[in-house]
Motif scaffolding. Sequence first.
Motif, short mmCIF file in Angstrom:
data_model
loop_
_atom_site.label_atom_id
_atom_site.label_comp_id
_atom_site.label_asym_id
_atom_site.label_seq_id
_atom_site.Cartn_x
_atom_site.Cartn_y
_atom_site.Cartn_z
N THR A 363 39.36 52.85 35.21
CA THR A 363 39.10 52.59 33.78
C THR A 363 39.89 51.38 33.31
O THR A 363 39.35 50.50 32.61
CB THR A 363 39.48 53.82 32.94
N MET A 364 41.16 51.29 33.68
CA MET A 364 41.96 50.14 33.26
C MET A 364 41.47 48.84 33.88
O MET A 364 41.44 47.80 33.23
CB MET A 364 43.44 50.36 33.61
N LEU A 365 41.06 48.88 35.15
CA LEU A 365 40.51 47.68 35.78
C LEU A 365 39.23 47.24 35.07
O LEU A 365 39.00 46.05 34.85
CB LEU A 365 40.22 47.94 37.26
N THR A 366 38.40 48.20 34.71
CA THR A 366 37.16 47.89 34.01
C THR A 366 37.44 47.24 32.67
O THR A 366 36.78 46.25 32.28
CB THR A 366 36.33 49.17 33.81
N ILE A 367 38.43 47.76 31.95
CA ILE A 367 38.77 47.19 30.64
C ILE A 367 39.36 45.78 30.80
O ILE A 367 38.95 44.84 30.09
CB ILE A 367 39.76 48.11 29.91
N LEU A 368 40.28 45.62 31.72
CA LEU A 368 40.96 44.33 31.88
C LEU A 368 40.00 43.23 32.32
O LEU A 368 40.15 42.07 31.92
CB LEU A 368 42.10 44.46 32.88
N TRP A 369 39.02 43.60 33.16
CA TRP A 369 38.02 42.62 33.61
C TRP A 369 36.65 42.93 33.01
O TRP A 369 35.64 42.85 33.68
CB TRP A 369 37.97 42.61 35.14
N TRP A 370 36.68 43.28 31.73
CA TRP A 370 35.47 43.71 31.03
C TRP A 370 34.36 42.66 31.09
O TRP A 370 33.20 42.97 31.34
CB TRP A 370 35.81 44.03 29.59
N ASP A 371 34.72 41.41 30.86
CA ASP A 371 33.70 40.36 30.81
C ASP A 371 33.00 40.20 32.15
O ASP A 371 31.78 39.98 32.20
CB ASP A 371 34.34 39.03 30.38
N ASP A 372 33.75 40.32 33.24
CA ASP A 372 33.15 40.18 34.57
C ASP A 372 32.41 41.44 35.00
O ASP A 372 31.28 41.36 35.50
CB ASP A 372 34.23 39.84 35.60
N PHE A 373 33.06 42.60 34.82
CA PHE A 373 32.49 43.84 35.34
C PHE A 373 31.33 44.36 34.50
O PHE A 373 30.29 44.74 35.04
CB PHE A 373 33.57 44.93 35.42
N VAL A 374 31.52 44.42 33.19
CA VAL A 374 30.52 45.06 32.33
C VAL A 374 29.60 44.05 31.68
O VAL A 374 28.38 44.07 31.88
CB VAL A 374 31.20 45.95 31.26
N SER A 375 30.18 43.12 30.88
CA SER A 375 29.34 42.14 30.20
C SER A 375 28.59 41.26 31.19
O SER A 375 27.47 40.83 30.92
CB SER A 375 30.20 41.25 29.29
N GLY A 376 29.20 41.01 32.34
CA GLY A 376 28.55 40.18 33.34
C GLY A 376 27.71 40.96 34.30
O GLY A 376 26.48 40.98 34.22
#
Length: 417
Positions: A363-376
């Motif tokens: 969860t923390m990795l997803t939040i910290l790299w939100w733009d790459d993981f989720v938005s991207g």
Amino acid sequence: MINFWIPLPIELRLVLLSLTGVLLGVISNYAIYNLAWDRRPIGPWCRAHPDAPARSISDRIPILGWLGMRRENHLHGKGFWIRPMGIEVAMSIGIPAYYWYVTQTASLLPIGFRAPKDIVAAESWMTTVFAAHLVLITIMVAATFIDFDERTIPDLLTIPGTILALIFSWCSIFIFLPWDAPNWPEPITFASPSPIAMDWLGPKGWWTAILIWTGWCFALANRRVILRHGLAKAVAYFVASLVRRYNWQLLVAIWLAGSIAIRVAYSFGGIPWISLLSSLVGLGVGGGVVWAIRIVGSVAMNREALGFGDVTLMAMVGAFIGWQGAVMAFFVSPIAAIAIVLVYFILTRNAEIPFGPYLCAGTMLTILWWDDFVSGWFVGNFAILGQFMLWLFLALLGMMGVMLYCYRVVSDRFRGE
């Protein structure tokens, strides 16, 4: 509150957040040792062990007080104080660092919207996100170490956390992280990246919300079904077991209060309703994915594959960050597991650890790299695959079940069972 906070000098804000981090570290330590199934008299804020020396005022000084608590090594084990002291130190440093990362560098925004003027424009939104994440992070810290100690995650952490996430979402859609909209980043809601369909403002959204809420409350009840005496007896036993459980009245009260709140939010409609529905869909998808894997894995392996605490944990995570983030966090968690297993093995020489810490780290990795993981990656693929992603998940779930069943058969044969 935000209008009062943002004008403060950044140095003062960081100092205050460092003190807040210490306080949250103290709260986390208290929860780790007092909300666990096997409560332990560790720490200056709980009842002392009968054989422990008298507590002093200096014991209650965060971080430094643990140095004095070393005198209880003979009761709790050598070096027992190192971990709780480390948690308080880490949170005193990590909380202001995370605030800087979120609000001053705007690293959660899409990369094209991190110019100084965009950072200023988004600071209020990012401060709201940060405030919600303070609660999430504190709960995940406590859940992680309780899971390390006991292989369980208590409902006393995840139930209040989920309810707080729903309340936060009702108050502001800006607790949700951004995605790269055509003109300006927008909160990632349940319908993103597609436009919000108007029918979600009507009965379709209402029934979806009530079904998810009812399913979550049902998941917290005693769900054991005994079919060997027929369907009628199974229903009777099931109802009796629900009523016999000590907390069924509390669950009914939570369900009624939540249903009324959902109805009120639905009657107002607009952005508050979309925001609450987004949190509920995150709850349903986050918990539902892990629950489905737990059921398939348990049937295939003929034993419990995942603890139900993992289900309620991911339901809470989904309520905070939305269904897209919850799904991404689940699939990122194996990456986090590699580092966690290595560190844990070096410290304890034990490679078997529960899944909850993986989920929290993912969860923390997803939040910290939100733009790459989720938005991207996630939103981009969802825009292409759409509902096919659901069928892909179901196919992978079936394949996982088959592989686990084959593994169990082969393992049992080698063991001669």
